[in-house]
Each structure stands twice: as C-alpha cells, then as structure tokens.
Design a protein around this motif. Structure first.
Motif, PDB file in Angstrom:
ATOM      1  N   VAL A 779      39.138  25.504  39.826  1.00 46.29           N
ATOM      2  CA  VAL A 779      40.703  25.276  39.717  1.00 46.29           C
ATOM      3  C   VAL A 779      41.605  26.577  39.175  1.00 46.29           C
ATOM      4  O   VAL A 779      40.970  27.177  38.195  1.00 46.29           O
ATOM      5  CB  VAL A 779      40.989  24.032  38.493  1.00 46.29           C
ATOM      6  CG1 VAL A 779      42.539  23.728  38.377  1.00 46.29           C
ATOM      7  CG2 VAL A 779      40.084  22.757  39.238  1.00 46.29           C
ATOM      8  N   MET A 780      42.560  26.549  39.803  1.00 42.80           N
ATOM      9  CA  MET A 780      43.271  27.860  39.618  1.00 42.80           C
ATOM     10  C   MET A 780      43.941  27.924  38.109  1.00 42.80           C
ATOM     11  O   MET A 780      44.510  26.951  37.591  1.00 42.80           O
ATOM     12  CB  MET A 780      44.550  27.947  40.495  1.00 42.80           C
ATOM     13  CG  MET A 780      45.177  29.338  40.699  1.00 42.80           C
ATOM     14  SD  MET A 780      43.777  30.712  40.907  1.00 42.80           S
ATOM     15  CE  MET A 780      44.721  31.526  42.230  1.00 42.80           C
ATOM     16  N   ASN A 781      43.664  29.058  37.228  1.00 45.90           N
ATOM     17  CA  ASN A 781      44.268  29.410  36.082  1.00 45.90           C
ATOM     18  C   ASN A 781      44.820  30.718  36.059  1.00 45.90           C
ATOM     19  O   ASN A 781      44.348  31.475  36.509  1.00 45.90           O
ATOM     20  CB  ASN A 781      43.392  28.849  35.034  1.00 45.90           C
ATOM     21  CG  ASN A 781      41.917  29.659  35.242  1.00 45.90           C
ATOM     22  OD1 ASN A 781      41.998  30.814  34.589  1.00 45.90           O
ATOM     23  ND2 ASN A 781      41.111  29.077  35.617  1.00 45.90           N
ATOM     24  N   VAL A 782      45.321  30.930  34.889  1.00 52.25           N
ATOM     25  CA  VAL A 782      46.147  32.391  34.818  1.00 52.25           C
ATOM     26  C   VAL A 782      45.105  33.409  34.740  1.00 52.25           C
ATOM     27  O   VAL A 782      45.335  34.462  35.383  1.00 52.25           O
ATOM     28  CB  VAL A 782      47.111  32.576  33.604  1.00 52.25           C
ATOM     29  CG1 VAL A 782      48.279  33.337  33.842  1.00 52.25           C
ATOM     30  CG2 VAL A 782      47.168  31.236  32.879  1.00 52.25           C
ATOM     31  N   THR A 783      44.083  32.920  33.964  1.00 50.11           N
ATOM     32  CA  THR A 783      43.344  34.228  33.742  1.00 50.11           C
ATOM     33  C   THR A 783      42.589  34.546  35.066  1.00 50.11           C
ATOM     34  O   THR A 783      42.474  35.791  35.511  1.00 50.11           O
ATOM     35  CB  THR A 783      42.009  33.785  32.698  1.00 50.11           C
ATOM     36  OG1 THR A 783      42.752  32.685  31.781  1.00 50.11           O
ATOM     37  CG2 THR A 783      41.459  34.893  31.950  1.00 50.11           C
ATOM     38  N   ALA A 784      42.060  33.537  35.722  1.00 50.40           N
ATOM     39  CA  ALA A 784      41.601  33.836  36.993  1.00 50.40           C
ATOM     40  C   ALA A 784      42.454  34.666  38.069  1.00 50.40           C
ATOM     41  O   ALA A 784      41.902  35.445  38.801  1.00 50.40           O
ATOM     42  CB  ALA A 784      40.899  32.305  37.859  1.00 50.40           C
ATOM     43  N   LEU A 785      43.718  34.145  37.846  1.00 48.97           N
ATOM     44  CA  LEU A 785      44.717  34.780  38.807  1.00 48.97           C
ATOM     45  C   LEU A 785      44.708  36.221  38.326  1.00 48.97           C
ATOM     46  O   LEU A 785      44.866  37.008  39.291  1.00 48.97           O
ATOM     47  CB  LEU A 785      45.986  33.977  38.556  1.00 48.97           C
ATOM     48  CG  LEU A 785      47.222  34.647  39.350  1.00 48.97           C
ATOM     49  CD1 LEU A 785      47.050  34.631  40.942  1.00 48.97           C
ATOM     50  CD2 LEU A 785      48.515  34.075  39.051  1.00 48.97           C
ATOM     51  N   ASN A 786      44.963  36.420  37.218  1.00 52.73           N
ATOM     52  CA  ASN A 786      45.017  37.823  36.625  1.00 52.73           C
ATOM     53  C   ASN A 786      43.875  38.520  36.800  1.00 52.73           C
ATOM     54  O   ASN A 786      44.010  39.838  37.329  1.00 52.73           O
ATOM     55  CB  ASN A 786      45.509  37.833  35.137  1.00 52.73           C
ATOM     56  CG  ASN A 786      46.910  37.294  34.980  1.00 52.73           C
ATOM     57  OD1 ASN A 786      47.757  37.629  35.700  1.00 52.73           O
ATOM     58  ND2 ASN A 786      47.109  37.100  33.637  1.00 52.73           N
ATOM     59  N   ASN A 787      42.739  38.047  36.627  1.00 54.68           N
ATOM     60  CA  ASN A 787      41.383  38.888  37.027  1.00 54.68           C
ATOM     61  C   ASN A 787      41.326  39.093  38.511  1.00 54.68           C
ATOM     62  O   ASN A 787      41.015  40.347  38.666  1.00 54.68           O
ATOM     63  CB  ASN A 787      40.400  37.989  36.386  1.00 54.68           C
ATOM     64  CG  ASN A 787      40.180  38.009  35.054  1.00 54.68           C
ATOM     65  OD1 ASN A 787      40.739  38.814  34.386  1.00 54.68           O
ATOM     66  ND2 ASN A 787      39.220  37.273  34.359  1.00 54.68           N
ATOM     67  N   TYR A 788      41.716  38.122  39.323  1.00 56.05           N
ATOM     68  CA  TYR A 788      41.575  38.384  40.793  1.00 56.05           C
ATOM     69  C   TYR A 788      42.435  39.769  41.210  1.00 56.05           C
ATOM     70  O   TYR A 788      42.051  40.584  41.638  1.00 56.05           O
ATOM     71  CB  TYR A 788      41.737  37.216  41.568  1.00 56.05           C
ATOM     72  CG  TYR A 788      41.534  37.331  42.926  1.00 56.05           C
ATOM     73  CD1 TYR A 788      40.276  37.064  43.447  1.00 56.05           C
ATOM     74  CD2 TYR A 788      42.504  37.888  43.683  1.00 56.05           C
ATOM     75  CE1 TYR A 788      39.964  37.242  44.687  1.00 56.05           C
ATOM     76  CE2 TYR A 788      42.040  38.327  45.281  1.00 56.05           C
ATOM     77  CZ  TYR A 788      40.806  37.955  45.588  1.00 56.05           C
ATOM     78  OH  TYR A 788      40.774  38.536  46.948  1.00 56.05           O
ATOM     79  N   LEU A 789      43.698  39.451  40.635  1.00 52.34           N
ATOM     80  CA  LEU A 789      44.673  40.477  40.949  1.00 52.34           C
ATOM     81  C   LEU A 789      44.225  41.934  40.314  1.00 52.34           C
ATOM     82  O   LEU A 789      44.148  42.765  41.117  1.00 52.34           O
ATOM     83  CB  LEU A 789      45.923  40.319  40.369  1.00 52.34           C
ATOM     84  CG  LEU A 789      46.584  39.244  41.234  1.00 52.34           C
ATOM     85  CD1 LEU A 789      47.992  38.843  40.635  1.00 52.34           C
ATOM     86  CD2 LEU A 789      46.754  39.424  42.841  1.00 52.34           C
TER      87      LEU A 789
END
Length: 1048
Positions: A779-789
DNA sequence: CAGGTAGTCGTTTTT
DNA sequence: CGACTACCTG
C-alpha cells in the motif's frame, strides 16, 4: 691509542678526505658551540657521522659520552647506519635518540622521581577515553556541552588544545588573561566599528555589537576548553599515564627539581649533537639548554636548515636557531654549507629564486651570512637540463599526461622507476594518482597510512563482533547487522535467499514478535516451524549455526579467544588465501587481531560489549587505527607528499598539482577553538605563507637533474584555476618556458575508460516471483514514495523487504518525544474539563518511554538525552500550552483510502480542526536550522524538480485525508512542528498551505511511482555516490550487473 | 559597506 | 556541524 681509536682511524681517514673545506672545518672544530647551516643536498648526515668519528678519534670521550638527538625515528636509524659504516659496531654505544625516546628513557630509569612506580605513556585510545570522561562531566550550561549531533565532537578539539598548551607552556589562566585583553581591545579595532551609517539601525562609529557578541561566544568556548586542562592532567596522573608532551616537560621539571639528575646527565654527555635543529620545538630546545647549563662554551653542535623548516604546525620554531646564535654569539662557530652534491645548477638557481622571497631567514637576521648553493659537480653541467613548467587543461589530463611521461621514461628511455618521484601536497592527490598508474601497470612505491576501519575485510570482522555483542547484551537486537552479515561473500548465500528470508520474517512478525535470528533458530531446532513455510536456503543455516556458537562462546571465553575463533571459523582465512591481494588482507586481519589484543592487555576485564563501545568511540571521533600499507615495492615510481619527501633525492622529480588552490590559497581547517590573537606574537598569515614556500622549496630541491612542475588551467568541473604564486617566483631570473601539454586523445580515451564512471548498481531480478506476493500487499505511503524517489533500491530494501533496522539512539529519542506529546493530548481529551495536564505529566511520560527503551542507549547517551529531552519539552510546553487548539485528533491511522485506483495509507501525529478544515501537524525532532532541512520543506524548483521530502509529505497527507471516506474533512494546511529549538532557544513551526497545483503534482508522482513499482522497476539504484543501499548492493551482490551510465 | 545566504570543504606529520 | 568564501542585495 686505544683499540677503538685504531679501528676507526683507517675508515675515518678515507671519509675525512672526501669532505670539502667547509665540512672539514665543521668536523674539526671540536670544542665550544658550533652551528652548521646545511642547505639541501650539502651532506648533512655524512657531516654528523664524521664529526662523531672525529670526537672519538681526537678526544678522550667514549662513545657513551656522546649524545646525538634527532627529530624522527627514521633520522635516528639513518644516523646510526651511517656511523656504523664508519666505525663499526661501536656505533651502537653512541647515544643516538629522538628527543622523545631520550626523555622517555630518563623517566623510566628514574620513576621514583616522578612519584609513581608504574608509569606508562598514554595510548591514543586511552587519551580519547580520558577526554571522553571530561566531556561527560561537563555540566549543563557549559558552552562545550552538546546534546545532539555528535556529543563527543569536542574530544579531538580538546586533544589538540592540550597538546598546544603543553607545547607552548600555557595554562588556563594565561589563556584567559589573553582572552580578557583581547575582548577589552575589540572596541578599539576597526573591524568592529561601523564605517557607514544606516538610518534607524546604526551610525558611523558605532560598535558592531553582534560581531563582538560573536567573538565573546567563541572566546567563552575557548576559555571553557582551557579550563578542562587541569582535569585532563589530573586524570592522566590518576591513571599513571603521561603523554608525548609530558615526556619532555616532565624531564625539564625533574632537571629543575632534582639537580643531581641533571648533573649526572651533564657529566655523561660531554658532546651533544642535534640534527634537524630547525625542527626543534620550544620545549625540546629548553631541554638542550638544560643539558648545556650555564657553561659559556659548551660542546654543542647543531645542524639545520632554516629554509627547510616545515613542521611549525607541530611546534617547530625557527626562532630557536636565531636564539641559539645570539645566546652564544661571542664564541659560536658558524658554518654555512653551500656546496650541493645533489642537483644541477639550474635546479639550484630556481629554488634560490623561490626561497629568496622569504623574510624569516637566518641570512636576513645574522650578519655576514650567505647561502647560495653551488653545484659541487660542475662536470655534470654538460647535460644541463632546465626545469620544465607544464600546463595541463585539468587534473584529469594532468594525471593522464603524467602517466604518459612516466611510461615513456621507463619503457622507452629505460630509466629505473625508483629514480623517479612524483611529489604533491596532499595524500589525497597521491591516492588518485596511484590508482591511475596502477591501472596502466606503471610500478609504484608509496607508503601510506590507511585506516583499518575503512578496510572492507576489517569491517566485516568487526561487524561480526558487533553483532555478537548486540545479541549478548540485548538478545534479538542485532537483526540489522545480521541482514548485512548474511550477504557476506564469505558465506556464499545468494542475496535472493536473504531477501526471501527477510520478507518471511517481516510478515511473520505481524503476528508474533520475531526476528531473523529467532526465525532461523526455530528452523534449526524444529526443522519446520509451520508446514506452510518454505525452508530457507541451506547456506543460511550454516551461518546461523556459526553465529549461535559464537554468541554462546561470548559468555564463556576471553575476548581474544572469541576473536580468534571468529577469524578461524568465520571463513576469513580461505577467503584471504584465495585473493590476489592476500599479503595485504592478511595484514588487515592481523591488525584487527592485534588491536583486540592490545585492548585486552590494557584492560583485562574488557568484554565484547566494551570492545564494541571502544570501536564506536573511535569511529565517531574519526580516530583511525592506522595501518601502514606499502603499495608496490621499492622498484616503483615514488609517490610522496612534499613533507614525506624531505631528506630524499631523485633523478626525476615531478611536482604535480602546482595550483594556487593546493598551496597558498588552500584554506586551512579551523582548529577547534579560536585563540585570542593577543597570545600569538607574529602575524600568523604571513608566517604560514613562508612555511608553505619552504615546503615548496623542499619539494623542488629533491631533484637531482630533471625537475618538472605542473599545474592545471581548470579543475575537473571546468572552473578556472591559477598557478601557485610560488611558480611565478621560481621563474624570476631564469626564464623558464611554459609548455602547454595535451596528452594525445588515445591516451585520454584509455584513461576515461578506466576512470570510475559512476555506475548505478543493479540487483539481478531473476527468480523473484515471490516479489509479486509482496507487491499485491503493498500500500502506498509517504515513506515509500520518498524512498523510491530517492533511490529505488532504498525502497526495495526498506519498504518491500522491510530489512530490519536497528533502533538508533536518535530515532528512539524521537519516539520518546512523540510519545510524550501524544499522551499529553490524549490526557487532555480524557479530562473532564478538557484541560492540559501539568508540565510535569508531560515530562513524566517522556521519562517513562526513555526508561522502557533504555537498552537502545549507552549509559552516557541515556543520561544526556534524558536531560536534553526534558529541557526542550519543558520549554516547548511553556511556549505553546496556553494557545493549543483543543479540537484535535491524535495519532490517527488512516487506511483503506483509494485514489485513482491506488491504495494509500498514513499515520498522522495530530489533526487540528476548525470546522471541517484541518491543519495536519507533524512533529519533527531535529534542529530546523540543520542543513538540508529547509530544502526538504520546499515545493519543486529548478534545483529539485521533485520538491522536498517534507513538502511532499504535507501534500500527501492532504491527498490522503481529502479522500478519506469516513470523514468529510478538507485539509487546508500541514504544519511541521519542530520540537527542538535552535541555539537561541527559539521554537519554530513551518506551515505549508497546499495549492491545487501541489496536489496535482504529488498525485502524478504517486501515480508514476506506483506504476513503476508495479512494473518492478526497483532493482536499479540511484547511483549517488553516498547512497547507503547502492553501496550495500555493489559490495554484496556478486551477481551484480552494472548498468552503464551512458545508456541513459 | 554591511548583512544575508548559498555553496564549499574539512592538511601536512611525529612521538 | 561550522567556518569560511563568494556573491548578491539594499
């Protein structure tokens, strides 16, 4: 004539005949003080040895009656060898010592005089430990006390300060007097007075209060540091230790207090010789004076060259030579050696033009002195070679060009590589160059100190020890380390298997508390804990069994035995023996083992936890365990720093990196505490330039025949550079042509190909169908988003595999603060009158959390964080409590939100309501003034097209809450509430008002990243040089493929 | 000229 | 982290 005298006469006569006129006079003048000023290449060592021979031959003195003091061990060894070739084994009876060794012997031979019967020099590590206890003992409002960041930052500063104080003979009172005078003088100084007026702010002639305050702060730090000096001395004393500076100072004191000791020494040493006299420090010089006493015509012979004094940063002082000359002026016999046996005349001319720019020279201070070096072998003039000045486009081309020159000298002209030296200012340059040359198979010879802690093999061994320590002290706390260990090439576990294991454990730990270690243990014990799980790879069990064995052994064996066992059973030996680099790797292994041995010898009680704390302490203070690595062998091209080149000579000398930025424009690092300039007599700036010029002079005068100096027009980034002014000075008088050198394009291309093109590490994606399962649940979350970027690999490890990560001191502290604030608001909500509980309740909750997680801290860190946390929370409460919005929602867990088909989730610290408009509050521990924090709060801009992480977080929360079906909320803004104040105790909140454009931007980022993740585009790292996970991947994935940067 | 700010860089070496 | 520089702006 004694037998000794007969023996030495024959050999000595031969040597003596080879001496030139000046040298003979110096050798023959046996009685009274003699000062020899020996320029480079004038046969200084030969002279000293010959003089010792002469003393033995002509006087009644025995070898034991001669004392020869040198500055370095290498100097002492060279001296003794030379003497031995003259007079044979008798040379060993002559007292040839370094200053420190001489003093240390006196201390050890007379311990009772020093009040102790067990006295040992302090080791570098003990010194750090002592200073650490000083730092721990600083009280709360001491300007040196730090609560966050590196609490022990001051250790190395203090260490340097103590050395300086001892070398200069300062005490705290003296420094503080200097500070007082300095501060009182500030209002008289131009720099602190406004020269113009500005309406409403200040008038011409006013004092710059802010600048003065600034100086006061700095001085307060210095004074606080100086005040700890006595504590340091006291601690040393209590531990029966003394440091290098003490060696000399103590002996000086002992000479004063126990006249018979001095008398005894004076009687024994009838002839004293001092080598490299220009390098003696104030206290070393005082020692020599003490030995000479008040004899108006002592038999003292000093040799030195003021122009080669390059160790002022260690306290060396040319003024000593001048003082010496003046003290004995009426009887002093001064000789200047000017006949140079080393270099061709053009080299001498050039170096003379250079050094002539110095003011602080004996030739300018002593009347009738002249020092113009002349080549002793004019017959060598026929193949006169003029020094060259080469200009390259940039450092890259310089190295390539240099490599080319070396190659043709060696391969085409048959010059033995050991006759060539490349000299540069800083070791760093040499590191790059040696890599370059080795790639081209040019043999090199470089001695280099390397930091043991930076060697991958040592790191592996130490990580194993760290892991064992963690598991011994708090079972199952070392999973982060274990994850890494399982990747070691020593064990041949395929990384995919580790990944699979890691996921298995992460999933299982939802249901019950477990860990990598516990999971593997279960398998080891029961073979199959649940029938549904796939058995992990066999090699994993191998490692797990070994680790369990060691953890058990940690309780029952000595630390030394344990280390030995880990080396033996841990697969290190076969790994080393298979490696082409086995000699070096063996050296690394033994160095680690020696380190452990040394530590346990010093502290027999030491257990593995203690060892690890020691390691941490050293690492944090950048205290290297130096290990000498010899690169290549003595038949290679010599790579040297200018300092390291002192005393050596070569047919070919390439002085590389002659840019101003490497020399006079290099800014010097701050030395911890600013000393008031009232303490220092001479304008520092001026002195530094002269010292650098001497260093350049030393480098240039190493050349026998061929000298080539090079510099670059631009740096590798294309910024224009200028040559050092020393190059211009060299050229005065002799018109040296400049050559612009462009290495041919083939060669450049070769090097470009060899050069480390930044490659993004990549994990092999095959055989990971099981990843699908993970993706389904993701499930998408901010940490994952930031980490991926930031880096797709970071996302892969942290969010997909959920690699166990140790709770660091900082994160645990952050949790404690969060927890306390959460409780504060919950208690308010629960209370009948909806009022906030007292400040003490907040602090209590904080303490409770800290107490329950105290295992994450060292004892000192715990005390420090405890104090600091309460301090900031108290102020935070006082600042805000009156104005807090009471219509809030605390620690809300938002799930099951779907936006454009993408599932989102998030956890929110606090929501403040105004009707249905929401202000999302996110607590941040950490100083908002810290570097990089500001950018994190910024929306997309040219520099960071993706926007900052905190900004994205803010917008993401809006996205999340606006689509939260359970409530009809509108997020108006997100506020970052920084719990830590800045230095001035100001608290700060950063509010981000979110625009429609922001929402659109982040939504599109979410969509893109989501899509990429679905398509499994997370096996390639970002390739940023400091990326932890890229580094991890490239060191541990054997089947790694590198993706060419060019394929873009 | 003064103040703010963004950017850069963090030796050399011995005992 | 923090000291220093280079550059910009009022």
């Amino acid at each position: 004539m004694s037998i000794l005298r007969e023996q030495l006469t024959a050999g000595f006569e031969k040597i003596y005949r080879q001496l030139n006129e000046q040298q003979r006079r110096a050798v023959d003048h046996l009685e009274g003080p003699v000062m020899v000023i020996a320029g480079p290449g004038t046969g200084k060592t030969q002279l000293l040895a010959a003089r010792i021979g002469r003393i033995l031959q002509e006087t009644d003195a025995l070898p034991e009656n001669i004392l020869c003091l040198t500055y370095t061990d290498a100097g002492a060894v060279a001296m003794r060898q030379r003497l031995q070739s003259f007079i044979g084994a008798e040379a060993y009876r002559v007292n040839i010592h370094t200053f420190h060794a001489f003093c240390n012997d006196i201390i050890q031979d007379n311990r009772t005089l020093f009040e102790k019967n067990s006295l040992e020099p302090v080791s570098e590590l003990e010194r750090i430990e002592l200073i650490k206890t000083i730092v721990d003992g600083l009280d709360k409002d001491n300007p040196l006390k730090r609560y966050r960041g590196d609490a022990y930052f001051e250790i190395s500063n203090l260490k340097n300060l103590y050395s300086d104080m001892k070398r200069e003979g300062w005490d705290a009172a003296f420094i503080k007097t200097g500070i007082r005078e300095y501060l009182e003088d500030l209002p008289n100084r131009e720099a602190f007075i406004y020269k113009t007026s500005r309406a409403g702010k200040y008038n011409k002639g006013d004092l710059k209060q802010e600048a003065i305050e600034n100086e006061k702060d700095k001085m307060a730090r210095t004074a606080a540091a100086a005040d700890t000096f006595v504590i340091y001395q006291e601690l040393l004393h209590r531990h029966n230790r003394y440091d290098f500076e003490d060696m000399i100072n103590w002996v000086l004191t002992a000479f004063r207090e126990h006249p018979y000791l001095l008398a005894q020494c004076r009687e024994q040493y009838q002839y004293i010789l001092v080598d490299e006299y220009q390098d003696t420090s104030g206290s070393q010089n005082a020692l020599v004076s003490a030995l000479l006493g008040d004899d108006p015509t002592p038999n003292i012979f000093v040799v030195g060259d003021d122009d080669q004094s390059i160790y002022r940063f260690q306290g060396a002082n040319v003024v000593n030579m001048l003082n010496f000359a003046q003290a004995y002026a009426p009887v002093l016999y001064t000789i200047v050696l000017t006949e140079n046996y080393r270099s061709v005349q053009p080299v001498l001319d050039v170096s003379r033009a250079l050094i002539g720019h110095n003011e602080e020279r004996l030739v300018n201070k002593l009347p009738g002195l002249e020092k113009v070096l002349k080549a002793a072998h004019p017959d060598r003039m026929h193949d006169l070679t003029v020094p060259r000045l080469c200009i390259y486009a940039n450092p890259f081309q310089e190295m390539a060009g240099l490599a080319g020159e070396l190659e043709s000298l060696i391969r085409e002209q048959g010059v033995p590589p050991e006759h060539i030296a490349v000299i540069y200012r800083e070791n760093k340059y040499g590191e790059a160059l040696s890599r370059f040359l080795q790639m081209k198979d040019i043999p090199v010879y470089a001695k280099r100190k390397q930091d043991l802690f930076k060697e991958p093999l040592a790191v592996k061994l130490l990580t194993l020890l760290r892991y064992i320590a963690a598991e011994t002290e708090v079972p199952y706390s070392g999973d982060g380390l274990l994850f890494e260990i399982l990747h070691y090439d020593l064990y041949g576990v395929p990384p995919v298997e580790v990944a699979r294991l890691s996921v298995e454990v992460a999933e299982k730990s939802f249901r019950e508390k477990t860990s990598l270690r516990a999971y593997l243990q279960d398998w080891l014990k029961t073979r199959n804990p649940t029938l549904f799980e796939q058995r992990p790879h066999e090699a994993l069990f191998e490692v797990a069994r070994k680790l369990e064995g060691w953890i058990g052994a940690a309780f029952n064996t000595t630390l030394q035995e344990l280390t030995e066992r880990v080396i033996r059973e841990g697969g290190f030996l076969p790994h080393v023996l298979q490696s082409p680099d086995k000699v070096w790797l063996m050296q690394v292994l033994s160095a680690v083992f020696d380190f452990v041995k040394a530590e346990t010898r010093r502290n027999p009680e030491l257990n593995i936890g203690g060892l690890v704390r020691t390691l941490d302490l050293m690492e944090r203070n950048g205290l290297p365990v130096a290990i000498n690595r010899i690169l290549g062998n003595e038949h290679g091209v010599n790579l040297l720093t200018a300092h390291g080149a002192k005393g050596l000579e070569f047919e070919y000398v390439f002085l590389a990196g002659g840019n101003a930025t490497n020399w006079e424009k290099k800014r010097k690092p701050s030395s911890g505490y600013t000393l008031p300039d009232t303490l220092l007599e001479t304008p520092a700036k001026y002195q530094e330039e002269e010292e650098l010029r001497r260093l350049f002079f030393v480098a240039v005068t190493r050349a026998r025949r061929h000298l080539s100096i090079s510099w670059c027009r631009e740096n590798n980034e294309g910024k224009a550079l200028e040559p050092s002014r020393f190059i211009a000075e060299l050229r005065e008088g002799s018109d040296l042509p400049e050559e612009t050198v462009t290495p041919d394009s083939n060669r450049l291309a070769d090097f470009a190909a060899l050069e480390f093109t930044a490659a993004a590490p990549r994990i092999s994606a095959e055989g990971q169908e099981w990843i699908d399962r993970l993706l389904d649940k993701f499930v998408m979350n901010v940490t994952a988003l930031n980490n991926y970027l930031d880096c797709p690999l970071k996302f892969y490890y942290n969010n997909l595999l959920r690699v166990p990560s140790g709770r660091s001191e900082a994160t645990e502290f952050g949790s404690a603060v969060h927890h306390a604030l959460e409780r504060l608001f919950l208690k308010m909500q629960e209370s009948e009158d909806r009022s906030f509980p007292a400040e003490e309740v907040l602090l209590n909750d904080f303490r409770w959390f800290m107490h329950h997680h105290r295992e994450s801290f060292t004892r000192e860190a715990y005390a420090r964080r405890m104090e600091y946390g309460q301090d900031i929370l108290r102020h935070y409460y006082q600042q805000y409590a009156a104005g807090w919005n009471k219509v809030v929602s605390i620690e809300l867990n938002v799930r099951h939100v779907v936006v454009d088909g993408i599932p989102l989730k998030g956890k929110l610290d606090k929501l403040e309501f105004n009707g249905n408009a929401v202000n999302v509050v996110d607590y941040k521990t950490g100083n908002y003034e810290r570097k990089g924090t500001r950018e994190k709060l910024l929306p997309p801009n040219e520099k960071n097209p993706l926007g900052g992480d905190y900004w994205r977080q803010a917008v993401f929360y809006k996205l999340l809450l606006d689509h939260y079906k359970l409530k009809d909320w509108r997020v108006a803004s997100t506020e970052f509430d920084f719990i830590e104040p800045n230095k001035k105790k100001e608290y700060y909140k950063h509010r981000i008002d979110i625009t429609a454009e922001d929402t659109a931007t982040v939504l599109s980022q979410v969509k893109t990243v989501w899509q990429q993740i679905r398509q499994r585009e997370f096996y390639t790292g970002c390739g940023k040089p400091d990326c932890h996970w890229c580094h991890f991947t490239s060191t541990h994935h054997q089947q790694l493929e590198t993706e060419d940067a060019e394929t873009e």
